[in-house]
Design a protein around this motif. Sequence first.
Motif, PDB file in Angstrom:
ATOM      1  N   GLU A  32     -17.266  -4.173   3.261  1.00  0.00           N
ATOM      2  CA  GLU A  32     -16.633  -5.602   3.865  1.00  0.00           C
ATOM      3  C   GLU A  32     -15.439  -5.822   2.743  1.00  0.00           C
ATOM      4  OE1 GLU A  32     -18.301 -10.235   5.045  1.00  0.00           O
ATOM      5  OE2 GLU A  32     -19.385  -8.807   4.231  1.00  0.00           O
ATOM      6  N   PHE A  33     -15.758  -5.554   1.563  1.00  0.00           N
ATOM      7  CA  PHE A  33     -14.731  -5.887   0.506  1.00  0.00           C
ATOM      8  C   PHE A  33     -13.627  -4.871   0.828  1.00  0.00           C
ATOM      9  CE2 PHE A  33     -12.540  -4.462  -3.361  1.00  0.00           C
ATOM     10  CZ  PHE A  33     -12.354  -5.703  -4.275  1.00  0.00           C
ATOM     11  N   ASN A  34     -13.570  -3.664   1.173  1.00  0.00           N
ATOM     12  CA  ASN A  34     -12.700  -2.787   1.492  1.00  0.00           C
ATOM     13  C   ASN A  34     -11.998  -3.560   2.793  1.00  0.00           C
ATOM     14  OD1 ASN A  34     -13.107  -1.102  -0.312  1.00  0.00           O
ATOM     15  ND2 ASN A  34     -14.268   0.459   0.729  1.00  0.00           N
ATOM     16  N   ARG A  35     -12.522  -3.944   3.678  1.00  0.00           N
ATOM     17  CA  ARG A  35     -12.036  -4.471   5.029  1.00  0.00           C
ATOM     18  C   ARG A  35     -10.818  -5.509   4.409  1.00  0.00           C
ATOM     19  NH1 ARG A  35     -14.717  -3.639   9.956  1.00  0.00           N
ATOM     20  NH2 ARG A  35     -14.373  -5.597  10.554  1.00  0.00           N
ATOM     21  N   THR A  36     -11.311  -6.715   3.381  1.00  0.00           N
ATOM     22  CA  THR A  36     -10.502  -7.599   2.878  1.00  0.00           C
ATOM     23  C   THR A  36      -9.074  -6.978   2.233  1.00  0.00           C
ATOM     24  OG1 THR A  36     -11.381  -7.783   0.768  1.00  0.00           O
ATOM     25  CG2 THR A  36     -12.535  -8.928   2.464  1.00  0.00           C
ATOM     26  N   GLN A  37      -9.271  -5.830   1.749  1.00  0.00           N
ATOM     27  CA  GLN A  37      -8.123  -5.132   0.962  1.00  0.00           C
ATOM     28  C   GLN A  37      -7.158  -4.512   2.137  1.00  0.00           C
ATOM     29  OE1 GLN A  37      -8.983  -3.103  -3.090  1.00  0.00           O
ATOM     30  NE2 GLN A  37     -10.601  -2.373  -1.738  1.00  0.00           N
ATOM     31  N   ASP A  38      -7.706  -4.547   3.372  1.00  0.00           N
ATOM     32  CA  ASP A  38      -6.870  -4.034   4.372  1.00  0.00           C
ATOM     33  C   ASP A  38      -6.406  -4.941   5.162  1.00  0.00           C
ATOM     34  OD1 ASP A  38      -6.959  -1.285   3.711  1.00  0.00           O
ATOM     35  OD2 ASP A  38      -8.960  -0.788   4.895  1.00  0.00           O
ATOM     36  N   ASN A  39      -6.543  -6.332   4.829  1.00  0.00           N
ATOM     37  CA  ASN A  39      -5.940  -7.402   5.571  1.00  0.00           C
ATOM     38  C   ASN A  39      -4.983  -8.122   4.932  1.00  0.00           C
ATOM     39  OD1 ASN A  39      -5.943 -10.291   6.769  1.00  0.00           O
ATOM     40  ND2 ASN A  39      -7.867  -9.665   7.946  1.00  0.00           N
ATOM     41  N   ASP A  40      -3.791  -8.083   5.266  1.00  0.00           N
ATOM     42  CA  ASP A  40      -2.540  -8.601   4.684  1.00  0.00           C
ATOM     43  C   ASP A  40      -2.672 -10.004   4.518  1.00  0.00           C
ATOM     44  OD1 ASP A  40      -1.808  -6.340   3.725  1.00  0.00           O
ATOM     45  OD2 ASP A  40      -0.045  -6.085   4.866  1.00  0.00           O
ATOM     46  N   PHE A  41      -3.090 -10.654   5.746  1.00  0.00           N
ATOM     47  CA  PHE A  41      -3.112 -11.957   5.881  1.00  0.00           C
ATOM     48  C   PHE A  41      -4.110 -12.719   4.634  1.00  0.00           C
ATOM     49  CE2 PHE A  41      -5.124 -15.939   7.042  1.00  0.00           C
ATOM     50  CZ  PHE A  41      -4.405 -16.816   7.058  1.00  0.00           C
ATOM     51  N   ARG A  42      -5.160 -12.111   4.487  1.00  0.00           N
ATOM     52  CA  ARG A  42      -6.130 -12.723   3.646  1.00  0.00           C
ATOM     53  C   ARG A  42      -5.439 -12.498   2.354  1.00  0.00           C
ATOM     54  NH1 ARG A  42     -11.866  -9.913   5.739  1.00  0.00           N
ATOM     55  NH2 ARG A  42     -12.115 -11.360   7.733  1.00  0.00           N
ATOM     56  N   LYS A  43      -4.901 -11.323   1.887  1.00  0.00           N
ATOM     57  CA  LYS A  43      -4.066 -11.075   0.634  1.00  0.00           C
ATOM     58  C   LYS A  43      -3.131 -12.363   0.439  1.00  0.00           C
ATOM     59  CE  LYS A  43      -3.269  -6.769   1.319  1.00  0.00           C
ATOM     60  NZ  LYS A  43      -2.614  -5.350   0.955  1.00  0.00           N
ATOM     61  N   SER A  44      -2.347 -12.470   1.350  1.00  0.00           N
ATOM     62  CA  SER A  44      -1.485 -13.552   1.249  1.00  0.00           C
ATOM     63  C   SER A  44      -2.335 -15.132   1.056  1.00  0.00           C
ATOM     64  CB  SER A  44      -0.618 -13.946   2.319  1.00  0.00           C
ATOM     65  OG  SER A  44       0.159 -14.797   2.378  1.00  0.00           O
ATOM     66  N   TYR A  45      -3.240 -15.087   1.923  1.00  0.00           N
ATOM     67  CA  TYR A  45      -3.945 -16.447   1.710  1.00  0.00           C
ATOM     68  C   TYR A  45      -4.534 -16.747   0.311  1.00  0.00           C
ATOM     69  CZ  TYR A  45      -7.646 -19.730   3.107  1.00  0.00           C
ATOM     70  OH  TYR A  45      -8.565 -20.906   3.080  1.00  0.00           O
ATOM     71  N   TYR A  46      -5.353 -15.533  -0.296  1.00  0.00           N
ATOM     72  CA  TYR A  46      -5.638 -15.556  -1.548  1.00  0.00           C
ATOM     73  C   TYR A  46      -4.615 -15.915  -2.565  1.00  0.00           C
ATOM     74  CZ  TYR A  46      -9.991 -13.258   0.341  1.00  0.00           C
ATOM     75  OH  TYR A  46     -11.125 -12.939   0.879  1.00  0.00           O
ATOM     76  N   ALA A  47      -3.345 -15.382  -2.397  1.00  0.00           N
ATOM     77  CA  ALA A  47      -2.458 -15.691  -3.417  1.00  0.00           C
ATOM     78  C   ALA A  47      -1.971 -17.031  -3.262  1.00  0.00           C
ATOM     79  CB  ALA A  47      -1.280 -14.678  -3.040  1.00  0.00           C
ATOM     80  N   THR A  48      -1.775 -17.903  -2.174  1.00  0.00           N
ATOM     81  CA  THR A  48      -1.583 -19.303  -1.911  1.00  0.00           C
ATOM     82  C   THR A  48      -2.473 -20.072  -2.665  1.00  0.00           C
ATOM     83  OG1 THR A  48      -0.276 -18.844   0.145  1.00  0.00           O
ATOM     84  CG2 THR A  48      -1.300 -20.927  -0.416  1.00  0.00           C
TER      85      THR A  48
END
Length: 993
Positions: free
Chosen positions: A227-243
């Motif tokens: 599941e962690f790997n899936r988050t690494q493949d999700n660009d929206f989530r990465k952008s959301y986390y950075a915000t």
Amino acid sequence: MKIFKSMLLLLFVLLLSNCKDSSTKADTSDVIKTEQHTDSAGFNYETVSNDPTGLRLYTLDNGMKVYLAKNEEEPKIQTYIAVRAGSNYDPKETTGLAHYLEHMVFKGTDEIGTQDFAKEKVLLDQISDLYEEHKKESDPEKKKAIYKKIDEVSLEASKIAISNEYDKMISSLGAQGTNAHTWFEETVYKNKIPVNELDKWLKVESERFSQLVLRLFHTELEAVYEEFNRTQDNDFRKSYYATLEGLFPNHPYGQQRTIGTSDHLKNPSMVSIHNYFNKYYVPNNMAVVLVGDIDFDETINKVNDAFGAYEKKEVAHPVLPKEQPITSPVVKEVFGPTSENVAVAYRSEGIGSEEEKLLTMADMILTNGKAGLIDLNLNQKQMVQNAGCSPLFQNDYGFHRFSGTPKNGQTLDEVKDLILGEIEKLKKGEFEDWMMSAVINDLKLSQTREYENNTALASAYYNAFIHHQNWEDRVKFLDDLKKITKQELVDFANKFYQDNYVVTYKRKGEDKNVTKVENPGITPVELNRDKQSKFVSDFYEIETSPLQPKFIDYKTAIKQTNTENGLEVSYIKNPNNDLFSLNIIFDMGKDNDRKASLAAGYLDYLGTDKYSPDELKKEFYKLGINYNVSAGSDITYVGLSGLKENLDAGLALLEHLWGNAVADQETYNKYVDKIAKARDDNKTQKGNILWNGLMNYGIYGDNSALRNIYTIAELQEIDPNELVTKVKELKGFKHRIFYYGKDVDAAIASLNKNHVLNGDLADYPEETTYLEKETGGNVYFVDYDMVQSEMVFLAKGSQFDPSKLAASRLFNSYFGSGLSSIVFQEIRESKSLAYSAFSAYSNASEKDKSNYIYAYIGTQANKMPEAVDAMMDLMTNMPEAEKQFNAAKEATLKKIAAERITKSNIFWSYEGLKKRGIDNDNREEMYNTIKNMTLEDLKKFFNENISGETYNVLVIGNKKDVDMKALSKLGKVQEMDVDFLFNYEKKKEDIKL
């Protein structure tokens, strides 16, 4: 189970925060108040006067909250068990703990999931001690040695455990949507159950939350890592986390991800998880939410019997850091393979604050999907590819997030500046006065739709609990919004929106922060399908009053009449409220005319000889009316919906647009540019590549509807006047109408007045057909920068046959879908080879098309060969488990018995049946067939329809990580060009020399 509620829940919470209600009552704030009551059994509860939901809120003696509401539309209950325990409260040294605990609550107790807990506990304690040793050890080789010992002891413990007993029991009830999620301040457990199974559900849940047993720990941990790997493949989530990191440099909102860090996931502490459970999973920190066909007095007695004995404990949530004001823009940047976008976010106060109300209004003035400043000035004018905004409010803070995607040739900063420009217009009060009341009406309209839905309403209740809200405040929310004046909103905007934002640039490129993970080589654990705990045996002995299925007589449920000009009108009366929907249906679509969908999309940007495009959108918004024109492959809809009192005005406005739209070359040029950019963006989305591009190619090969598109050059040559003419001439083809709402006579009168036809109606253009190819021996691979790899096995089956519907539904329940299915147990539970794995026999939606068998795996590239072998073995040799089959059969029958086709769904479900050549409610036949089926019958179905099939294998992954030799064993490997899959023109910069 699933941590990321993220955007699904984010969007949903936004709706709830906006508290959208569509009633047309006058301001009732002076009579909205909380009232105290006592029922016949002596239970005290609260209600709120003028509450459209009818909530009864009980508090048990031990402090547990119980939210009950009644809805008799279907014999089901949406259940939630909510805990005020989320990632905010994870210890800093063990992030991800709350989420991992959520997974483990599905594993049973000392009574559920074990053959002999006394013996099992000795091994579980040993595993716990080994994990503490593993956590402290810093030498990599010694850690591996300890992990190997954990694996060995876990195998021995699994011989005593019984996998998935919770899932099997819940599935046997006919439950749907069995799942859970963890977020910042909450963990919520979900089921939708038949109403007659409430007693058994309460028995299971009462036992389930009474204690925590961490069995099958290391295999589930590996699933969480997937599941962690899936988050690494999700660009929206990465952008959301950075915000979030920019908005909250100190608070856990920005500093602790719900999934946790890689290091923490690989160094868990079973002791810490037990401590967390004991601290937060106590009755005065929990709520039970039940919305459905319930009896209040009986239900609260049953809930009290189930949970009333839980012991109350003092709960002290940690005091979380306060944030200092943001005084200048904070810049964040993330990279990934998907298209570029930019986000701008402003931090706010949390739920229950005045800022929540003001931001809700500001957000709707800026974008409401129709007539907001961003809607009209950026999206309608095609100044950007798309833009929007939405607020989110949590306990401590909230934020207002704006996002935008650039057009071709446009920079992210240009998009950002355009968005900030619309905020400046809000600050200057550059919006019309009527917008404030129109926004309130829009919110009311939305809330009515939500309150009809048990799941949405139950979600509103658990959100109120998690966020410590009085329900009275939510009922009054819209009335509070009405009191906001335009000047107050403008003053707030000038104070709130300054250079105090976080801007996040999502750029296209390699993400160098990706964590690569080794395959730990877990030994498959025992499942013990043939075993059963005493708790489960006793559970299955409990008898419930059977729920009788109800089937639809479509011919009497759907009424028929005609307009004066002879059009057939099918209608169903709305029994609940004053909302309506009206659809003018043309049984032709893109397969009949490729320009149909092109023209439908273009119409949305046009005005008429009387109204500009902006003015037209505003007129519809004033009326509270939505319209749409859309073309599918074989059908086109011209639709209208909203309050029935405005149907006539709305239809007149729609017909005016339909008959008087004016083409505009500049608008069309922008429209074509938008299509070109959408194609560029679409081919960067891995889900679109796999489930659309590769799937269509696997079925049709070169000749498919997906690839039968106009090139951009061809689009540029089309005269926009031709498209407008095509829309106007659409009315000249044969069509029919469906109306759902009250006052059918008024609807017919409006159609007679406004929907004027000239002459005889024409037949449809000839439909293009696409031939399905035989499958087998092909591996279609797309190289994509990602951590996981995803693959689908696809086999063409026989032509659609209604007689297979019953067996396939039972097969899917037993074999391929759900937490207690064979595929899930074998691939994930036993072998930890994937986070997500499923399989299905998919019946065609049309009578002349083929059924398909497919299986999906999403896993680390270094696990793919093992996962493939495991899946192919299952697809060749179906494991036979009599008890599991009986449970799946019972669950399938109960689901059918609890199904109710209501409201407008009656019409749309009948439309689907007719495409399959079925003219009755075939669920009755399916129900009776399944009732008499045996495991031998299912095995026969498997052998005749699944076993021995040859597959096209569709794969997307990083070529550097995927074992291509292993793939070649499955068939001829063909690396596919994404532009070719969709028949897009390749740009010069994309051509590899």
